[in-house]
Design a protein around this motif. Structure first.
Motif, PDB file in Angstrom:
ATOM      1  N   GLN A  85       6.468   3.626  10.793  1.00  0.00           N
ATOM      2  CA  GLN A  85       6.524   3.469  12.153  1.00  0.00           C
ATOM      3  C   GLN A  85       4.986   2.770  12.544  1.00  0.00           C
ATOM      4  O   GLN A  85       4.913   1.807  13.225  1.00  0.00           O
ATOM      5  N   TYR A  86       4.065   2.941  11.895  1.00  0.00           N
ATOM      6  CA  TYR A  86       2.655   2.957  11.987  1.00  0.00           C
ATOM      7  C   TYR A  86       1.930   1.938  11.625  1.00  0.00           C
ATOM      8  O   TYR A  86       1.918   0.735  12.286  1.00  0.00           O
ATOM      9  N   ILE A 143       1.495  -1.460   0.174  1.00  0.00           N
ATOM     10  CA  ILE A 143      -0.112  -0.378   0.097  1.00  0.00           C
ATOM     11  C   ILE A 143       1.036   1.379   0.055  1.00  0.00           C
ATOM     12  O   ILE A 143       0.796   2.713  -0.789  1.00  0.00           O
ATOM     13  N   ILE A 144       2.113   0.861   1.230  1.00  0.00           N
ATOM     14  CA  ILE A 144       2.784   2.865   1.128  1.00  0.00           C
ATOM     15  C   ILE A 144       3.640   2.839  -0.344  1.00  0.00           C
ATOM     16  O   ILE A 144       3.503   3.664  -0.578  1.00  0.00           O
ATOM     17  N   SER A 145       4.216   1.258  -0.826  1.00  0.00           N
ATOM     18  CA  SER A 145       4.624   1.168  -2.178  1.00  0.00           C
ATOM     19  C   SER A 145       4.468   1.582  -3.487  1.00  0.00           C
ATOM     20  O   SER A 145       4.180   2.771  -3.793  1.00  0.00           O
ATOM     21  N   PHE A 146       2.619   1.172  -3.739  1.00  0.00           N
ATOM     22  CA  PHE A 146       1.710   2.547  -4.502  1.00  0.00           C
ATOM     23  C   PHE A 146       1.733   3.771  -4.178  1.00  0.00           C
ATOM     24  O   PHE A 146       1.758   4.384  -5.674  1.00  0.00           O
ATOM     25  N   ASN A 200      -7.049   1.352  18.360  1.00  0.00           N
ATOM     26  CA  ASN A 200      -6.474   2.530  19.464  1.00  0.00           C
ATOM     27  C   ASN A 200      -6.232   4.119  18.528  1.00  0.00           C
ATOM     28  O   ASN A 200      -5.600   4.589  18.752  1.00  0.00           O
ATOM     29  N   TYR A 201      -5.397   3.509  16.875  1.00  0.00           N
ATOM     30  CA  TYR A 201      -4.581   5.269  16.146  1.00  0.00           C
ATOM     31  C   TYR A 201      -6.108   5.149  15.246  1.00  0.00           C
ATOM     32  O   TYR A 201      -5.667   6.282  13.940  1.00  0.00           O
ATOM     33  N   ILE A 257      -6.254   4.835   6.712  1.00  0.00           N
ATOM     34  CA  ILE A 257      -7.227   5.957   6.113  1.00  0.00           C
ATOM     35  C   ILE A 257      -6.273   6.891   4.985  1.00  0.00           C
ATOM     36  O   ILE A 257      -6.598   7.360   3.621  1.00  0.00           O
ATOM     37  N   ALA A 258      -5.126   7.447   5.912  1.00  0.00           N
ATOM     38  CA  ALA A 258      -3.905   8.821   5.471  1.00  0.00           C
ATOM     39  C   ALA A 258      -3.706   7.979   3.997  1.00  0.00           C
ATOM     40  O   ALA A 258      -3.178   8.333   2.977  1.00  0.00           O
ATOM     41  N   CYS A 259      -3.277   6.762   3.816  1.00  0.00           N
ATOM     42  CA  CYS A 259      -2.959   6.530   2.791  1.00  0.00           C
ATOM     43  C   CYS A 259      -3.867   6.096   1.260  1.00  0.00           C
ATOM     44  O   CYS A 259      -3.275   6.613   0.317  1.00  0.00           O
ATOM     45  N   VAL A 260      -5.002   5.254   1.992  1.00  0.00           N
ATOM     46  CA  VAL A 260      -6.228   5.632   0.440  1.00  0.00           C
ATOM     47  C   VAL A 260      -6.584   7.444   0.071  1.00  0.00           C
ATOM     48  O   VAL A 260      -6.793   6.696  -1.503  1.00  0.00           O
TER      49      VAL A 260
END
Length: 498
Positions: free
Chosen positions: A451-452, A416-419, A471-472, A478-481
């Motif tokens: 880190q998340y 997800i981060i890579s995309f 808890n977060y 959500i931020a990635c989407v």
């Protein structure tokens, strides 16, 4: 584990474990390299210093590699070095994990037999499959008998061995293709580490048991090890140096001193910011999920987790940097000379770039700086062999680590981060290229999101991992989407000169 398995499955597993343990009397006599007084002395030292015996044995085993490296350096090139490497590697395994060293020996011998009787085209598939199954059995045994525990066993060394033999299977296949002039795209990319003939049994065991890599890696390819042992790394066929041989003193001292510093930082920092509950790390809720922590604002909880993970990393920095120096002392980490006779560098045994990792502005830089030889293995023998599949690569990485849900939750979240990163590099980087503020923002975003995402990797258990993200408020996902959706509709900047 017992809570989630049916009774029939538990009974079957117990029978298999009992069957495996029935061979213990047969293999117990093989533990002959470590005198009883040595184990007794270490036990007394552990009791005096208040340290865990297993941890102390591992630490001493890592440090012993330095005097062993000096002996290795002084030995004549050839079989003597290989034999020394094998015997002392076996000694270190028997010193740290006792009878479990036999797993390394059995799996190594089975694979050597496979290399002898199977065509390279077949062994490059069956050897990785066998090694992954053997290693997985160890992971499952550990997970079943000591769920969420961190006791020393053979699985760590088996993970290193798996990378070595997995790679060697492909190296032999690539070497055969190159000899026949039929090399494919992947073989061409890996031509510098291709092996054209099966090593002799002494050379092979010297590599698989190499004392400088057997405990914590790094798992570099056989060709690099062989070149350091046979002298071809430093000398030509006539025995003349290929260039001015550089001193190995600083390349040895730098990682050694760095590793000691990292060990100190880990001990002090992890004591101040523990991630798991120190009183009962296997059963009690982690500190992150405790009532006291949950009463704090979300930003303070995240800051605590950031610091806890930061200090945990120094445990890995210690092991990898220590192993780097233990290889450099006998030139195994030296890259050799270029065409002009100039030294290339000392990257063969380098497994971590601490500064580069901690300041990485993107995931690509971050992953390239962390656990480099595992990344090298995944890139050369998984990624390019599967047509560049990210899911296959990260899936294999999770499978290699074991079967705790936290591994899979993390590694399958990384794409997800890579995309997002690929999209950002395409649509945003051209707009802000060379901007210092943009670089700082990228570093901060990378650090925060990684880190998340990585917290499940340390928490291991599924319920702990999901509860932690909950808890977060799953903010990282959500931020990635949101990032991907918003940036996708932005126009792609035109290339300069277009």
């Amino acid at each position: 584990m017992e809570r989630v398995l049916p009774e029939a499955a538990r009974a079957g597993i117990e029978k298999m474990i009992e069957f495996a343990y029935s061979f213990e009397p047969l293999f117990a006599p093989t533990v002959v390299l470590v005198p009883a007084f040595v184990k007794d002395s270490v036990g007394s030292l552990a009791q005096t210093t208040g340290q865990d015996v297993e941890t102390l044995e591992y630490l001493l085993g890592m440090l012993i590699c330095y005097p062993l490296g000096l002996i290795m350096l002084s030995l004549p090139h050839g079989k003597v070095k290989h034999l020394f490497s094998f015997i002392l590697g076996a000694f270190l395994l028997q010193f740290t994990i006792g009878i479990q060293w036999i797993h390394q020996f059995i799996s190594s011998m089975v694979v050597y037999f496979m290399f002898l009787v199977l065509p390279a085209k077949t062994s490059k598939t069956l050897v990785p499959v066998f090694m992954m199954i053997y290693m997985s059995a160890g992971h499952l045994h550990r997970q079943y008998t000591n769920y969420l525990g961190w006791d020393m066993d053979f699985t760590g060394a088996q993970m290193v061995l798996t990378m070595k033999l997995y790679s060697l299977a492909y190296n032999l296949y690539d070497g055969e293709l190159i000899k026949k002039g039929k090399e494919d795209r992947a073989a061409k990319k890996c031509a510098d580490v291709a092996v054209t003939s099966l090593p002799g049994i002494i050379e092979y065991l010297g590599y698989t048991f190499c004392f400088a890599t057997v405990l914590a890696g790094p798992a570099y390819e056989y060709k690099f090890y062989a070149n350091a042992c046979d002298g071809s790394l430093l000398y030509d066929k006539s025995g003349k140096p290929k260039g001015k041989i550089p001193s190995q003193v600083w390349p040895t001292l730098r990682p050694l001193l760095g590793s000691i510093l990292c060990l100190g930082i880990f001990v002090v920092g992890s004591g101040m910011f523990p991630l798991l509950n120190p009183s009962d790390p296997q059963n009690a809720d982690p500190i992150l999920l405790g009532e006291e922590m949950m009463a704090k604002p979300v930003y303070r909880r995240y800051a605590y987790s950031w610091l806890a993970l930061f200090f945990i990393r120094f445990k890995y920095y210690f092991a990898w940097m220590n192993a780097e120096g233990a290889n450099n002392i006998w030139y195994a980490g030296f890259e050799g000379f270029d065409a002009k006779g100039e030294p290339k560098g000392w990257q063969i045994s380098n497994n971590i770039d601490v500064i580069r990792f901690e300041t990485a502005p993107n995931l690509k830089t971050l992953t390239a700086a962390w656990n480099k030889k595992t990344a090298n293995w995944l890139a050369k023998y998984v990624y390019i062999r599967t047509g560049g599949s990210l899911f296959a690569t990260y899936g294999m990485s999770a499978f290699w680590h074991g079967f705790y849900p936290g591994y899979y939750i993390f590694f399958l979240s990384v794409p997800i981060i890579s995309f997002c990163e690929r999209l950002g590099r395409k649509k945003l980087t051209p707009r802000f290229e060379n901007g210092r503020l943009y670089t700082i923002v990228c570093w901060l975003a990378t650090s925060v999101i990684v880190q998340y995402m990585i917290q499940p990797f340390q928490l291991l258990a599924f319920d702990w991992a999901v509860a932690n993200w909950k808890n977060y408020y799953f903010a990282g996902h959500i931020a990635c989407v949101v990032f991907y959706l918003v940036v996708s509709i932005m126009p792609t900047p035109k290339k300069k000169g277009a």
